[in-house]
Design an enzyme around this catalytic site. Structure first.
Site, PDB file in Angstrom:
ATOM      1  N   ALA A  23       1.296  -1.279  -0.192  1.00 26.78           N
ATOM      2  CA  ALA A  23       0.024  -0.022  -0.278  1.00 26.78           C
ATOM      3  C   ALA A  23       1.437   1.478  -0.293  1.00 26.78           C
ATOM      4  O   ALA A  23       1.966   1.251   0.485  1.00 26.78           O
ATOM      5  CB  ALA A  23      -0.655  -0.067   1.137  1.00 26.78           C
ATOM      6  N   GLY A  25       0.623   5.684   0.471  1.00 30.41           N
ATOM      7  CA  GLY A  25      -0.140   7.045   0.337  1.00 30.41           C
ATOM      8  C   GLY A  25       0.950   8.097   0.245  1.00 30.41           C
ATOM      9  O   GLY A  25       2.046   7.966  -0.443  1.00 30.41           O
ATOM     10  N   GLY A  26       0.341   9.197   1.294  1.00 29.75           N
ATOM     11  CA  GLY A  26       1.063  10.575   0.663  1.00 29.75           C
ATOM     12  C   GLY A  26       2.090  11.012   1.305  1.00 29.75           C
ATOM     13  O   GLY A  26       2.939  11.741   0.464  1.00 29.75           O
ATOM     14  N   MET A  27       2.347  10.107   2.582  1.00 27.05           N
ATOM     15  CA  MET A  27       3.492   9.555   3.317  1.00 27.05           C
ATOM     16  C   MET A  27       4.543   9.239   3.264  1.00 27.05           C
ATOM     17  O   MET A  27       5.683   8.661   4.126  1.00 27.05           O
ATOM     18  CB  MET A  27       3.029  10.740   5.219  1.00 27.05           C
ATOM     19  N   GLY A  28       3.657   8.037   2.735  1.00 25.48           N
ATOM     20  CA  GLY A  28       5.040   6.623   2.997  1.00 25.48           C
ATOM     21  C   GLY A  28       4.174   5.653   2.515  1.00 25.48           C
ATOM     22  O   GLY A  28       3.126   5.348   0.907  1.00 25.48           O
ATOM     23  N   VAL A  30       4.089   0.845   2.507  1.00 24.95           N
ATOM     24  CA  VAL A  30       4.031  -1.048   3.310  1.00 24.95           C
ATOM     25  C   VAL A  30       4.431  -1.427   2.432  1.00 24.95           C
ATOM     26  O   VAL A  30       4.058  -1.841   0.841  1.00 24.95           O
ATOM     27  CB  VAL A  30       2.725  -0.680   4.301  1.00 24.95           C
ATOM     28  N   LYS A  45       7.374   0.049   6.853  1.00 25.33           N
ATOM     29  CA  LYS A  45       6.267   0.795   6.350  1.00 25.33           C
ATOM     30  C   LYS A  45       7.911   1.789   6.511  1.00 25.33           C
ATOM     31  O   LYS A  45       8.653   1.865   7.412  1.00 25.33           O
ATOM     32  CB  LYS A  45       5.669   1.031   7.288  1.00 25.33           C
ATOM     33  N   ASP A 139      -6.687   9.276  16.261  1.00 32.14           N
ATOM     34  CA  ASP A 139      -7.252   8.821  14.972  1.00 32.14           C
ATOM     35  C   ASP A 139      -8.211   7.820  14.547  1.00 32.14           C
ATOM     36  O   ASP A 139      -7.637   7.318  13.421  1.00 32.14           O
ATOM     37  CB  ASP A 139      -6.424   9.419  13.655  1.00 32.14           C
TER      38      ASP A 139
END
Length: 204
Positions: A23, A25-28, A30, A45, A139
């Site tokens: 997977a 995302g915008g910052m990292g 996996v 990660k 969160d």
């Protein structure tokens, strides 16, 4: 989305060889990795380069390892190791989970009441363990709740709470990372006090 930075299959992160991207995302991102000497499969990660240039983001990233081991509860993803590659890439070596997020499950339709109550009980138990250690997630949302098979729990599924990177830490050297006026979290899942400022969030 294809990120500009990718770890190639076969490359090494510490003692682990990268197998595949799981997977991003915008910052990292996996990855699935393996320690070939003991055949242990893990999730790795990593922070993307832009995020790794910001000390506060890196500190929050490594906080996830600290939180996981301080709470030590089966409702949290276990973090086995952390480190930094030669090029400055920060990484965490984590428990590899096989399952789906609650967000993915809900796309199939509403949950039945019995299973929903079982899941909520597990989530509450894990959060209570965190609150006893003066740690507040900030969160909690369906995308951060992983459902994994576990025949030892009622209903046959264990709920794992993911992503403690923006947790509020009340005591110790890691406390006070977020200024009182900063608003962080996912707006549709935030309480009114969290919308007013991250520092106002308490266990309730």
């Amino acid at each position: 989305m294809v990120c500009a930075f990718m770890l190639r299959p076969g490359s090494l992160v510490g003692s682990y060889r990268i197998l595949a991207l799981l997977a991003e995302g915008g910052m990292g991102a996996v990855y699935e990795g393996i320690n070939e000497s003991i055949e242990r499969r893990v999730a790795i990660k990593v922070l993307l380069p832009d995020a790794a240039q910001k000390p506060e983001i890196v500190k929050r990233f490594f906080n996830e390892a600290w939180v996981s081991n301080r709470i030590d509860h089966p409702g949290l993803v276990q973090v086995h190791d952390q480190g930094t590659l030669a090029d400055g890439t920060a990484y965490l070596v984590m428990e590899l989970l096989k399952g789906e997020t609650l967000e993915q499950r809900l796309r199939q339709g509403p949950l039945d009441a019995e299973n929903a109550l079982k899941q909520c009980w597990q989530i509450a138990q894990a959060l209570a363990a965190a609150h006893e250690r003066d740690i507040i997630h900030r969160d909690v949302k369906p995308g951060n709740l992983m459902l994994v098979p576990d025949p030892l729990v009622p209903g046959g599924e264990r709920v794992k709470i993911l992503d403690w990177g923006i947790a509020k830490l009340e005591t110790g050297q890691r406390a006070g990372l977020t200024a009182s006026h900063v608003v962080i979290g996912t707006p549709t899942y935030m309480s009114p006090e969290q919308c007013r400022g991250a520092a106002e969030v308490d266990p309730k």
